[in-house]
Scaffold this active site. Structure first.
Site: not given
Length: 448
Positions: A81-82, A106, A228, A317, A347, A371, A424
């Site tokens: 109990g409480t 809660d 709850n 991020r 863009h 990376y 390129r």
């Protein structure tokens, strides 16, 4: 200044959540329920904090100790109990304080003003103070029974008479006690009931019978809402979001459709910011005045500078720091990057582990290749550089001030300041060859 001990009850399993996570560790606005409660307790001037744990004790203790220093931890080994839970913190109660404030872990929407109202009653001579609320539908709540203007008992619904069930003044669950009587009153609570549990609510009738001053403070219903199950978690989160949006708009932030914007508990937005619909603010976001966050943007762990423009459909991020007047356009992702004043990434770009100077233009489709499969590498781009569209910048890399990267380049070597870099193959053009190619392809098709 009156000393105050707050006891937070966080021992329950929360079976209706249907989760292995202790109930008080479920989150609203990115913060565990119990931490919302502790935050308001601290704002109410509580000098000592005790937390009673039980189910998932190790995890709850870890979260509490990470959030607040010097919390006293007590474990309720049996669920009796409480009142039994509160007495698990007997050692804290024995130290002696002016006020004892008992709250549930809660109830994340409790506000410091309500807690201060309870403490003010203690300062004014009350011995027991209960938080009460007016319920439109009181079904399921304990009723507050008053006589001659005094609170004399809390009657649980299962024990209430038909007449008592008509009462709409209900128990909010938060309790304040005069520290002088707290321990002795708690020890007098018995378990003479069907569940053989020690109910904290019995303290009201015991105190009343002893002639102590028992009072009730009416608080808003949304202050004492408990969580709850997962639907109630959603409802509590929705109310918290509404409060946050209201506070921001009253401070001068324009939110075009607030019900579609999600904030975290630590979101900081300065006056003069405009937020379009469907924006998500994760943890650790700060937005400075004059910025515009366009629709469908997702921000976490980022600082947005004055007059910056984000989105639509942009993702910032953790580790992103944008200076003033920066533009991050549609379908761009920025991670762990510092971007200087008035630079533009308008863009379809990914920028990660980068430091970019002022007034830099990053063309559409540009990516940083940061990376190598094992380690992240950094790229540095100087002021006034121009990066042509569809460029791949392979880190580690330095591009000097004022340099120009030709569109479609793959850049693998450092570029000195004020240089032009092309990475390129040379274009080959065969005049009038298209007609011959079509004829050959057509003949091959007819053979099939």
């Amino acid at each position: 200044m009156r000393s105050c001990l707050s006891i937070v009850l966080a021992a329950g399993e929360g079976t209706r959540m249907k989760s292995s996570l202790p109930k008080v560790l479920h989150k609203i606005a990115g913060l565990p329920l119990i931490c919302h409660v502790i935050k308001q307790i601290e704002l109410a001037g509580v000098s000592q904090l005790a937390v009673v744990v039980g189910f998932g004790a190790k995890d709850v203790v870890h979260v509490v100790e990470s959030f607040v220093k010097n919390a006293m931890i007590f474990e309720q080994k049996e669920r009796l109990g409480t009142a039994h839970a509160v007495l698990s913190a007997r050692l804290a109660l024995q130290k002696g304080v002016d006020d004892v404030l008992i709250v549930f872990g809660d109830t994340p929407l409790i506000e410091q003003d309500s807690l201060l109202q309870l403490r003010a009653q203690l300062a004014g001579g009350a011995d027991v103070v209960v938080a009460g609320f007016r319920a439109f539908n009181p079904t399921g709540y304990g009723r507050l029974l008053e006589k001659n203007g005094k609170l004399i008992a809390i009657i649980e619904e299962k024990d209430a008479s038909d007449e008592e069930k008509k009462l709409s003044f209900c128990n909010g669950g938060i309790l304040a006690l005069n520290g002088k009587y707290a321990l002795s009153l708690l020890e007098k609570i018995g378990n003479n009931n069907s569940k053989r549990e020690y109910y904290l609510t019995d303290i009201v009738s015991i105190a009343s019978q002893e002639g102590l001053d028992v009072r009730v403070v009416e608080v808003p219903f949304d202050n004492i809402i408990g969580v709850n199950n997962c639907f109630e978690l959603f409802e509590a989160d929705s109310l918290w979001q509404k409060r946050k949006a209201r506070d921001l708009m009253l401070s001068g932030v324009t939110i075009l459709k607030p019900e579609t914007v999600y904030f975290s508990y630590d979101t900081q937005i300065k006056p003069g910011v405009m937020i379009e619909p469907n924006v998500y603010f994760g943890l650790g976001v700060k937005v400075h005045s004059g910025a515009v966050i366009h629709a469908f943007s997702y921000l976490e762990g980022a600082v947005v500078g004055t007059d910056a423009r984000i989105g639509p459909y942009a993702r910032l991020r953790p580790g992103t720091e944008l200076a003033g007047s920066v533009k991050i356009g549609n379908f761009c992702e920025v991670k762990k990057a510092k971007i200087g004043k008035a630079s533009k990434i308008n863009h379809l770009s990914y920028i990660g582990d980068a430091e970019i100077g002022a007034q830099v233009n990053i063309g559409a489709g540009t990516i940083t290749c940061n990376y190598d499969g094992f380690h992240k590498h950094k790229i540095m781009i100087g002021d006034h550089a121009f990066i042509g569209s569809n460029s791949a910048l392979v880190s580690p890399l330095m591009i000097g001030d004022g340099s120009y990267i030709a569109s479609g380049s793959v850049i693998t070597e450092d570029v000195p300041m004020n240089s032009i870099a092309l990475g390129r193959a040379r274009q080959v053009t065969k005049k009038d060859y298209a007609m011959k190619l079509r004829a050959r392809l057509s003949a091959n098709q007819q053979k099939k």
